[in-house]
Scaffold this motif. Structure first.
Motif, short mmCIF file in Angstrom:
data_model
loop_
_atom_site.label_atom_id
_atom_site.label_comp_id
_atom_site.label_asym_id
_atom_site.label_seq_id
_atom_site.Cartn_x
_atom_site.Cartn_y
_atom_site.Cartn_z
N LEU A 84 0.83 -1.21 0.00
CA LEU A 84 0.00 0.00 0.00
C LEU A 84 0.86 1.26 0.00
CD1 LEU A 84 -2.86 -1.02 2.48
CD2 LEU A 84 -3.02 -0.71 0.00
N MET A 85 1.98 1.22 0.71
CA MET A 85 2.90 2.37 0.71
C MET A 85 3.46 2.60 -0.69
SD MET A 85 5.07 2.13 4.29
CE MET A 85 6.54 2.50 3.43
N SER A 86 3.85 1.53 -1.38
CA SER A 86 4.42 1.69 -2.71
C SER A 86 3.38 2.20 -3.71
CB SER A 86 5.02 0.37 -3.20
OG SER A 86 4.01 -0.58 -3.44
N GLU A 87 2.10 1.89 -3.47
CA GLU A 87 1.02 2.39 -4.32
C GLU A 87 0.57 3.79 -3.93
OE1 GLU A 87 -2.04 -0.54 -3.88
OE2 GLU A 87 -0.92 -2.09 -4.96
N ALA A 92 3.67 7.08 4.29
CA ALA A 92 5.07 6.64 4.18
C ALA A 92 5.70 6.53 5.56
CB ALA A 92 5.85 7.62 3.32
N ALA A 93 6.63 5.61 5.67
CA ALA A 93 7.36 5.42 6.92
C ALA A 93 8.42 6.51 7.07
CB ALA A 93 8.02 4.05 6.93
N VAL A 94 8.76 6.80 8.32
CA VAL A 94 9.80 7.76 8.65
C VAL A 94 11.05 6.98 9.00
CG1 VAL A 94 10.47 9.59 10.26
CG2 VAL A 94 8.09 9.36 9.56
N ARG A 95 12.16 7.25 8.33
CA ARG A 95 13.40 6.54 8.62
C ARG A 95 14.00 7.07 9.91
NH1 ARG A 95 15.78 2.64 6.79
NH2 ARG A 95 14.68 2.69 4.83
N LEU A 96 14.21 6.16 10.88
CA LEU A 96 14.82 6.53 12.15
C LEU A 96 16.33 6.37 12.11
CD1 LEU A 96 12.28 4.81 14.56
CD2 LEU A 96 12.31 7.18 13.79
N THR A 97 16.76 5.22 11.63
CA THR A 97 18.19 4.94 11.45
C THR A 97 18.33 4.23 10.11
OG1 THR A 97 18.12 2.77 12.52
CG2 THR A 97 18.51 4.68 13.96
N ALA A 98 19.53 3.73 9.85
CA ALA A 98 19.76 3.04 8.59
C ALA A 98 18.91 1.77 8.47
CB ALA A 98 21.24 2.68 8.45
N ARG A 99 18.57 1.18 9.62
CA ARG A 99 17.85 -0.09 9.58
C ARG A 99 16.51 -0.09 10.31
NH1 ARG A 99 21.59 -5.16 9.73
NH2 ARG A 99 19.59 -5.91 10.48
N SER A 100 15.99 1.06 10.66
CA SER A 100 14.69 1.07 11.34
C SER A 100 13.82 2.21 10.84
CB SER A 100 14.89 1.18 12.86
OG SER A 100 15.46 2.41 13.19
N VAL A 101 12.54 1.92 10.78
CA VAL A 101 11.55 2.91 10.34
C VAL A 101 10.39 2.90 11.34
CG1 VAL A 101 12.11 2.75 7.89
CG2 VAL A 101 10.34 1.27 8.86
N ALA A 102 9.58 3.96 11.27
CA ALA A 102 8.38 4.05 12.09
C ALA A 102 7.36 4.87 11.31
CB ALA A 102 8.71 4.71 13.43
N TRP A 103 6.13 4.86 11.79
CA TRP A 103 5.06 5.60 11.14
C TRP A 103 4.49 6.60 12.13
CZ3 TRP A 103 6.31 0.69 10.06
CH2 TRP A 103 6.38 0.30 8.72
N ALA A 106 -0.45 9.92 14.00
CA ALA A 106 -1.51 10.78 13.46
C ALA A 106 -1.83 10.41 12.01
CB ALA A 106 -1.09 12.25 13.56
N ALA A 107 -0.80 10.12 11.22
CA ALA A 107 -1.01 9.75 9.82
C ALA A 107 -1.73 8.40 9.73
CB ALA A 107 0.32 9.69 9.08
N CYS A 108 -1.36 7.46 10.59
CA CYS A 108 -2.02 6.15 10.58
C CYS A 108 -3.48 6.27 11.01
CB CYS A 108 -1.28 5.18 11.50
SG CYS A 108 0.33 4.68 10.87
N MET A 109 -3.73 7.08 12.03
CA MET A 109 -5.11 7.27 12.51
C MET A 109 -5.95 7.97 11.45
SD MET A 109 -5.23 5.67 15.28
CE MET A 109 -6.86 6.12 15.81
N ALA A 110 -5.36 8.93 10.74
CA ALA A 110 -6.09 9.61 9.66
C ALA A 110 -6.42 8.62 8.55
CB ALA A 110 -5.26 10.77 9.12
N TRP A 111 -5.48 7.73 8.23
CA TRP A 111 -5.72 6.71 7.20
C TRP A 111 -6.86 5.79 7.63
CZ3 TRP A 111 -5.41 1.34 7.05
CH2 TRP A 111 -5.45 0.77 5.77
#
Length: 122
Positions: A84-87, A92-103, A106-111
């Protein structure tokens, strides 16, 4: 030798504050606004004045959710979320470090709310 007792001539802090704001509003009319009640110098209740320019902007608080929380929140698994992100249909996820992401929560709740509204309109 016994210490002399302190003089009780100093006004309590709230009295000084009330007098300070009274002088301030007299010197700069229109720059202060009533924000709350505070004790007055005479023991009653007088409006407390806050400087108009001293108000801090309200910053909305948001949390970052990791994958497990997003899966639990949406009911979707990792592969579906990334598809769904690619479409462009999921935030979109927020990059925290080179190997970790988060969402953004507020954006997830709006979705989620958008999906609920979409389902209710059918």
């Amino acid at each position: 030798m016994q210490a002399r007792p302190r003089a009780l001539t100093a006004a309590p802090d709230h009295t000084r504050s009330a007098r300070y704001f009274d002088r301030l509003t007299a010197a700069f009319p229109g720059t202060c606004s009533i924000t709350a009640d505070m004790p007055a110098a005479g023991g009653g209740v007088a409006p407390a004045l806050g400087l108009a320019h001293s108000a801090k902007p309200v910053t909305p608080r948001d949390r970052l959710l990791r994958l497990a929380e997003v899966e639990a929140l949406t009911g979707l698994r990792k592969s579906c979320l990334y598809r769904l992100m690619s479409e462009g249909k999921f935030p979109a996820a927020v990059r925290l470090t080179a190997r970790s992401v988060a969402w953004s929560e507020a954006a997830c709740m709006a979705w989620i709310q958008a999906r609920i509204q979409e389902g209710a309109s059918k």
